[in-house]
Design a protein around this motif. Structure first.
Motif: not given
Length: 226
Positions: A25-26, A55, A60
């Motif tokens: 998750v970037n 993000y 998050v």
């Protein structure tokens, strides 16, 4: 897994059509049935664009995008944007669950660290996976997942399987020592009742939570699977 994924939070698909797949998750991630979604779940119970993961430097977050069948965090239906925490279980409708690992995790993402994606193998009727907070009765997983208080209650009883755990100890374990003073026994009774109802949906023939009047509660988890 690509080593670069270990630098970012990780989503691991558990039960459902995407089981075993992982995503770093970037960036923002859309979850839904639409093929344009970064995480596409091919099931009619999932809305076209069901939920969004955002993000940012703050962390998050996940939000439901007005889906028909809802998005759940640790068994709780979400209505607003929620900041994800290490070990959260995300359930999309009743179709696909994900396990969330934050980038704060310092252990390498090898097979010893990733939670098991299959049911624990033993001879008990009721089985718990403590890392992912998943619960099975026999071969059937309890979905949507139990709420965090429900899982804490079940876990506390499982740790002392067959022994009576006092009500005071249960309140302290579930709500924490700092909040336990303000929790009534009626609140514990309501939690026990909700957990018992959830378990009875999957196995109405057996009462796992046994109330011992004047003492507390014990877990009856007999190894008599068919």
């Amino acid at each position: 897994m690509d080593d670069m994924l270990s630098e970012f939070p990780i989503l691991i698909a558990q039960t459902g059509p995407l089981i075993g797949q992982r995503w770093g998750v970037n960036k923002d991630i859309h979850i839904g049935r639409d093929p344009e979604c970064e995480i596409m779940i091919p099931d009619r119970q999932v809305s076209r664009i069901h939920a969004k993961i955002t993000y940012s430097l703050e962390g998050v977050k996940i939000e439901d995008l007005g889906s028909k069948n809802g998005t759940f965090i640790n068994g709780n239906l979400i209505e607003n944007s929620i900041l994800l925490k290490e070990g959260d279980v995300i359930q999309v409708a009743l179709v696909q669950s994900f396990y969330y690992l934050s980038s704060d995790a310092t252990m390498p993402l090898d097979q010893d660290f990733i939670p098991d994606l299959q049911k624990p193998i033993n001879q008990k009727k009721l089985n718990l996976d403590f890392r992912s907070r998943r619960v099975w009765i026999g071969d059937e997983e309890i979905l949507p997942p139990l709420s965090v208080p429900q899982f804490r209650l079940l876990s506390a009883l499982n740790d002392q399987e067959g022994k009576v755990v006092s009500r005071i100890d249960l309140i302290s374990i579930i709500w924490g020592d700092d909040k336990a003073v303000g929790v009534s026994e009626q609140a514990l009774d309501a939690l026990v009742r909700r957990l018992r109802d959830r378990l009875n949906l999957f196995d109405p023939t057996h009462d796992y939570l046994v109330t011992v009047r004047g003492h507390g509660i014990r877990l009856d988890n007999k190894a008599d699977l068919k």
